[in-house]
Scaffold this active site. Structure first.
Site, PDB file in Angstrom:
ATOM      1  N   GLY A   1     -59.967 -30.190 -48.579  1.00  0.00           N
ATOM      2  CA  GLY A   1     -59.539 -28.845 -48.953  1.00  0.00           C
ATOM      3  C   GLY A   1     -60.211 -28.411 -50.240  1.00  0.00           C
TER       4      GLY A   1
ATOM      5  N   TYR B   1     -55.636 -19.437 -51.819  1.00  0.00           N
ATOM      6  CA  TYR B   1     -55.264 -20.843 -51.586  1.00  0.00           C
ATOM      7  C   TYR B   1     -53.870 -20.921 -50.962  1.00  0.00           C
ATOM      8  CZ  TYR B   1     -54.460 -25.809 -52.632  1.00  0.00           C
ATOM      9  OH  TYR B   1     -54.173 -27.156 -52.541  1.00  0.00           O
TER      10      TYR B   1
ATOM     11  N   SER C   1     -49.559 -28.186 -49.407  1.00  0.00           N
ATOM     12  CA  SER C   1     -49.335 -28.096 -50.854  1.00  0.00           C
ATOM     13  C   SER C   1     -48.000 -27.391 -51.035  1.00  0.00           C
ATOM     14  CB  SER C   1     -50.450 -27.261 -51.489  1.00  0.00           C
ATOM     15  OG  SER C   1     -50.070 -26.836 -52.778  1.00  0.00           O
TER      16      SER C   1
ATOM     17  N   GLY D   1     -60.940 -38.333 -54.611  1.00  0.00           N
ATOM     18  CA  GLY D   1     -59.593 -37.790 -54.733  1.00  0.00           C
ATOM     19  C   GLY D   1     -58.566 -38.462 -53.831  1.00  0.00           C
ATOM     20  N   ILE D   2     -57.673 -37.669 -53.284  1.00  0.00           N
ATOM     21  CA  ILE D   2     -56.577 -38.194 -52.453  1.00  0.00           C
ATOM     22  C   ILE D   2     -57.142 -38.913 -51.224  1.00  0.00           C
ATOM     23  CG2 ILE D   2     -54.578 -37.528 -51.022  1.00  0.00           C
ATOM     24  CD1 ILE D   2     -54.185 -35.132 -53.010  1.00  0.00           C
TER      25      ILE D   2
HETATM   26  N1  LIG Z   1     -55.246 -32.048 -56.439  1.00  0.00           N
HETATM   27  C1  LIG Z   1     -54.125 -31.359 -56.323  1.00  0.00           C
HETATM   28  O1  LIG Z   1     -53.491 -31.013 -57.347  1.00  0.00           O
HETATM   29  C2  LIG Z   1     -53.573 -30.995 -54.977  1.00  0.00           C
HETATM   30  C3  LIG Z   1     -52.258 -30.499 -54.910  1.00  0.00           C
HETATM   31  C4  LIG Z   1     -51.734 -30.144 -53.679  1.00  0.00           C
HETATM   32  C5  LIG Z   1     -52.494 -30.292 -52.532  1.00  0.00           C
HETATM   33  N2  LIG Z   1     -53.778 -30.770 -52.622  1.00  0.00           N
HETATM   34  C6  LIG Z   1     -54.553 -30.886 -51.388  1.00  0.00           C
HETATM   35  O2  LIG Z   1     -54.980 -32.220 -51.226  1.00  0.00           O
HETATM   36  C7  LIG Z   1     -56.196 -32.246 -50.486  1.00  0.00           C
HETATM   37  C8  LIG Z   1     -57.204 -33.160 -51.181  1.00  0.00           C
HETATM   38  O3  LIG Z   1     -57.402 -32.647 -52.487  1.00  0.00           O
HETATM   39  P1  LIG Z   1     -58.014 -33.529 -53.675  1.00  0.00           P
HETATM   40  O4  LIG Z   1     -57.219 -33.211 -54.884  1.00  0.00           O
HETATM   41  O5  LIG Z   1     -58.225 -34.916 -53.265  1.00  0.00           O
HETATM   42  O6  LIG Z   1     -59.440 -32.779 -53.834  1.00  0.00           O
HETATM   43  P2  LIG Z   1     -60.900 -33.357 -54.185  1.00  0.00           P
HETATM   44  O7  LIG Z   1     -60.798 -34.511 -55.104  1.00  0.00           O
HETATM   45  O8  LIG Z   1     -61.679 -32.159 -54.625  1.00  0.00           O
HETATM   46  O9  LIG Z   1     -61.435 -33.871 -52.765  1.00  0.00           O
HETATM   47  C9  LIG Z   1     -61.675 -32.962 -51.724  1.00  0.00           C
HETATM   48  C10 LIG Z   1     -62.288 -33.678 -50.549  1.00  0.00           C
HETATM   49  O10 LIG Z   1     -62.587 -32.683 -49.544  1.00  0.00           O
HETATM   50  C11 LIG Z   1     -63.950 -32.791 -49.170  1.00  0.00           C
HETATM   51  N3  LIG Z   1     -64.550 -31.489 -48.886  1.00  0.00           N
HETATM   52  C12 LIG Z   1     -64.410 -30.348 -49.611  1.00  0.00           C
HETATM   53  N4  LIG Z   1     -65.171 -29.381 -49.078  1.00  0.00           N
HETATM   54  C13 LIG Z   1     -65.799 -29.916 -47.995  1.00  0.00           C
HETATM   55  C14 LIG Z   1     -66.729 -29.408 -47.056  1.00  0.00           C
HETATM   56  N5  LIG Z   1     -67.199 -28.153 -47.107  1.00  0.00           N
HETATM   57  N6  LIG Z   1     -67.179 -30.238 -46.089  1.00  0.00           N
HETATM   58  C15 LIG Z   1     -66.745 -31.527 -46.033  1.00  0.00           C
HETATM   59  N7  LIG Z   1     -65.862 -32.065 -46.898  1.00  0.00           N
HETATM   60  C16 LIG Z   1     -65.407 -31.260 -47.875  1.00  0.00           C
HETATM   61  C17 LIG Z   1     -64.645 -33.435 -50.369  1.00  0.00           C
HETATM   62  O11 LIG Z   1     -65.797 -34.146 -49.937  1.00  0.00           O
HETATM   63  P3  LIG Z   1     -67.316 -33.843 -50.466  1.00  0.00           P
HETATM   64  O12 LIG Z   1     -67.220 -33.320 -51.845  1.00  0.00           O
HETATM   65  O13 LIG Z   1     -67.997 -35.172 -50.331  1.00  0.00           O
HETATM   66  O14 LIG Z   1     -67.829 -32.857 -49.493  1.00  0.00           O
HETATM   67  C18 LIG Z   1     -63.582 -34.376 -50.899  1.00  0.00           C
HETATM   68  O15 LIG Z   1     -63.663 -35.629 -50.253  1.00  0.00           O
HETATM   69  C19 LIG Z   1     -56.641 -30.797 -50.338  1.00  0.00           C
HETATM   70  O16 LIG Z   1     -56.308 -30.326 -49.054  1.00  0.00           O
HETATM   71  C20 LIG Z   1     -55.830 -30.068 -51.388  1.00  0.00           C
HETATM   72  O17 LIG Z   1     -55.588 -28.709 -51.030  1.00  0.00           O
HETATM   73  C21 LIG Z   1     -54.329 -31.136 -53.818  1.00  0.00           C
END
Ligand SMILES: NC(=O)c1ccc[n+]([C@@H]2O[C@H](COP(=O)([O-])OP(=O)(O)OC[C@H]3O[C@@H](n4cnc5c(N)ncnc54)[C@H](OP(=O)(O)O)[C@@H]3O)[C@@H](O)[C@H]2O)c1
Length: 259
Positions: free
Chosen positions: A89, A152, A139, A15-16
C-alpha cells in the site's frame, strides 16, 4: 497439530510485509513475497529460515506483473497457497482542493485496483490450498474519515468494502476473509508518503512492524473477522461504530488547530 503451508504476501520487500515474511517463515511457512525492490527481496530471501521461499518482482500498477504472478504461482505452487495477505500500500496526502489527480490515481491504483487484481490472480491457487484465508491490511482510516488524508482514507474504505463483500462471496468456497486496521507503524511508509499542498505528515508511530506482523499471525490462527491493534486504536474503532459524531468533532478540532 501446528498448521503451516504457503503464504503469499504483497509488498514484502520492507516494512510490515518484511516482518510478516520473517514471522511466517519462523513458524515454518513457505513464503512468497512481491515488490519492486529486487535487492531488498534477495537479501530477505537469504535471511529467512526454511526453504522454498520465493519472490515476484514487479510494479503492481502494471499489467505484465499479473502475468508474471500467475506464471510464478503455476510453477512454484502447483498444490495451491494457504494464506493470501494483501499488504502492499501507499499514501499520498493533501486536502481535497490541493491533491493532484496523479496522486489520487496512484493511491487508488495500488491500494484498491491492485488488491483486487492480486486477489483475482491468486484465487485459483487459494482454492486449491488447505487453509483458505485472505487477510487484508486496511487501516484505522478505513473506518474514520481523516481530514487531509481523504485519498488514503477512501482507498481503505474501499478495501473494507472489498473485504466485507468477498467474505460473503467466497464463503461458499470455504475461504475466510479477515481484516487488520493498524495505525502509526514505524516503517518507511511515512517517509515515502507524498504530500500535495500544506497538510503536515503524521510522525506518530505507536507500533513496530514486528508487532503488527505478530497481530496478523495471530489473526491467521483465529476465525475472527477483524482486529484494530492497540488500545487507542480499538477505542477509535469503537467510537467510529457507536459514537461517530464524537469522533468527528475531535477530528475536526484537531485539523482546525493544525492549520
Ligand atoms: N505504516 C503505517 O503506519 C500503517 C498504518 C496503517 C496501515 N498501514 C498499511 O500497511 C501496509 C504496509 O505498509 P508499510 O508501513 O509496511 O509500508 P512500506 O514500508 O512503505 O512498505 C510498502 C510495501 O508495498 C510495496 N509496494 C508499494 N508500492 C508498490 C507497487 N507499485 N508495486 C509493488 N509493490 C509496491 C513496497 O515494495 P517496493 O517498494 O519494493 O515496491 C513495500 O514492500 C499498507 O497497506 C499500509 O496502508 C500502514
Amino acid at each position: 497439530m501446528i498448521k503451516t503451508g504457503t503464504v503469499l504476501i504483497s509488498g514484502g520487500s520492507q516494512g510490515i510485509g518484511e516482518s510478516l515474511a520473517r514471522r511466517f517463515a519462523l513458524a515454518g511457512y513457505r513464503v512468497g513475497i512481491t515488490g519492486r525492490n529486487k535487492t531488498k527481496m534477495n537479501a530477505l530471501m537469504e535471511s529467512l529460515p526454511g526453504q522454498g521461499h520465493f519472490y515476484i518482482e514487479g510494479d503492481m500498477a502494471s499489467d505484465p506483473f499479473y502475468d508474471t504472478l500467475e506464471k510464478t504461482l503455476e510453477e512454484k505452487c502447483p498444490d495451491g497457497i494457504d494464506i493470501l495477505i494483501n499488504n502492499a500500500g501507499i499514501n499520498h496526502i493533501g486536502k481535497i482542493e490541493e491533491i493532484k489527480a496523479q496522486s489520487l490515481r496512484e493511491v487508488l491504483e495500488i491500494n484498491v485496483v491492485a488488491v483486487a487484481r492480486f486477489t483475482q490472480t491468486a484465487l485459483p491457487f487459494l482454492k486449491k490450498g488447505q487453509q483458505k484465508k485472505i487477510i487484508n491490511v486496511s487501516s484505522i482510516v478505513g473506518v474514520m474519515g481523516v481530514p487531509g488524508r481523504s485519498a488514503y482514507s477512501a482507498s481503505k474504505y474501499a478495501l473494507e468494502g472489498f473485504s466485507s463483500a468477498w467474505a460473503n462471496e467466497l464463503h461458499r468456497d470455504g475461504i475466510l476473509v479477515q481484516v487488520i486496521r493498524p495505525a502509526g507503524v514505524s516503517t518507511r511508509f511515512h517517509h515515502n508518503t507524498q504530500t500535495d499542498g500544506s497538510t503536515p505528515k503524521s510522525s506518530v508511530s505507536v507500533k513496530t512492524p514486528e508487532q503488527i506482523a505478530e497481530e496478523i499471525f495471530r489473526l491467521s490462527r483465529s476465525r475472527r473477522y477483524s482486529v484494530a491493534p492497540g488500545f487507542k486504536n480499538a477505542f477509535y474503532q469503537w467510537l467510529a461504530r457507536y459514537v461517530p459524531a464524537l469522533l468527528n468533532s475531535g477530528l475536526r478540532a484537531r485539523f482546525k488547530k493544525a492549520r
